[in-house]
Write a protein that holds these residues in place. Structure first.
Motif, PDB file in Angstrom:
ATOM      1  N   ASN A  52       0.841  -1.197   0.000  1.00  0.00           N
ATOM      2  CA  ASN A  52       0.000   0.000   0.000  1.00  0.00           C
ATOM      3  C   ASN A  52       0.875   1.246   0.000  1.00  0.00           C
ATOM      4  N   ALA A  57      -5.229   1.787   2.959  1.00  0.00           N
ATOM      5  CA  ALA A  57      -6.378   1.113   2.357  1.00  0.00           C
ATOM      6  C   ALA A  57      -6.957   0.168   3.408  1.00  0.00           C
ATOM      7  N   ILE A  86     -10.109   1.691  -1.335  1.00  0.00           N
ATOM      8  CA  ILE A  86      -8.929   2.486  -1.665  1.00  0.00           C
ATOM      9  C   ILE A  86      -9.285   3.959  -1.456  1.00  0.00           C
ATOM     10  N   SER A  90      -4.452   7.158  -2.715  1.00  0.00           N
ATOM     11  CA  SER A  90      -3.805   5.909  -2.314  1.00  0.00           C
ATOM     12  C   SER A  90      -3.696   4.976  -3.511  1.00  0.00           C
ATOM     13  N   ILE A  92      -2.416   0.657  -4.475  1.00  0.00           N
ATOM     14  CA  ILE A  92      -1.933  -0.626  -3.980  1.00  0.00           C
ATOM     15  C   ILE A  92      -1.368  -1.442  -5.148  1.00  0.00           C
TER      16      ILE A  92
END
Length: 274
Positions: A52, A57, A86, A90, A92
């Motif tokens: 992340n 998240a 999410i 942000s 991932i």
């Protein structure tokens, strides 16, 4: 809302041929919208590692427990659907371990019902926190993946001979445990234990999952062709005893009835191609 969708990016990243036996693919998600984006992840029976970058998240388990993703966690094998969120700004990066490859990296690490663990705890050294720090300094997602693959090379162990037989067993008409036990002259119980230890699930569980996956694909094909779905035909073609067994599998794996699955499939991210 439409402008938010344009600011949300999610896509798969293919695996180089050198690593095709280890990873199925990488999955990248980035949210530049003003709101948190929530999706549903279908079961894949794969173990995943999630890096992340940005605000934390989160995951919501089948039991409605919210789990924050700080820098990096391991989940697996994924046996039932769960939601993930999410937040704004942000992103991932998800690593999907194929077959027994998680065991080949982490050895004795315990795999059970996608409970979250930090990969450093599984490996007994503080290397994946270092990896996250390096990845966080790289802006291009393709370069992140390349760096991670190069980092992983020294940690990969040779595949167990029995695991190799299990991975490459293709017949759906023959019991793999019984067949391989006879081939290697070991008890069926011992082969069952090896399967559970190296894959994180039993052969019986994966057979049930493959039946469910076959059903999902058949339903999607019929739905896309605009034909009316004949549920009794699906039950027969996919090997279910009756309608209640079909419904039970849908509830078990994704928490939806077959009909509701059709309604909500746009919000479901199917994690693997089989």
């Amino acid at each position: 809302m439409n402008s938010d969708k344009l600011k949300y990016d999610d896509h798969k990243i293919p695996v180089p041929q050198e690593f095709e036996a280890i990873f199925s693919y990488f999955y990248f998600v980035e949210n530049k919208a003003k709101t948190t984006i929530t999706k549903t992840l279908l079961p894949s029976f794969q173990t995943i590692m999630v890096f992340n970058f940005g605000p934390a998240a989160f995951l919501i388990s089948k039991q409605k427990k919210k789990i924050e993703i700080g820098k990096c966690i391991v989940l697996g094998p994924i046996k039932s659907a769960f939601e993930y969120g999410i937040p704004q700004n942000s992103s991932i990066l998800v690593v999907n371990f194929k077959d027994d490859s998680f065991y080949r990296f982490f050895g004795k690490a315990v795999l059970s019902n996608h409970l979250p663990i930090h990969p450093d705890e599984a490996l007994d050294e503080n290397c994946f926190s270092y990896l996250w720090t390096q990845l966080n300094c790289i802006n291009c997602v393709q370069e992140k993946v390349a760096y991670m693959l190069n980092f992983c090379r020294p940690y990969l162990n040779l595949q167990n001979a029995t695991s190799n037989l299990l991975v490459n067993f293709k017949s759906s008409a023959i019991n793999p445990i019984k067949s391989i036990a006879a081939k290697v002259q070991q008890s069926e119980r011992n082969i069952q234990l090896i399967h559970k230890k190296h894959f994180g699930f039993s052969a019986k569980e994966i057979t049930r999952y493959h039946r469910f996956l076959k059903t999902i694909k058949l339903i999607q094909q019929i739905h896309l062709s605009n034909e009316k779905i004949n549920w009794f035909k699906i039950i027969d073609q996919c090997g279910y005893y009756d309608q209640s067994q079909l419904i039970h599998d849908f509830q078990y794996f994704i928490g939806l009835s077959p009909r509701n699955y059709l309604k909500f499939q746009r919000d479901i991210c199917q994690p693997i191609d089989q």
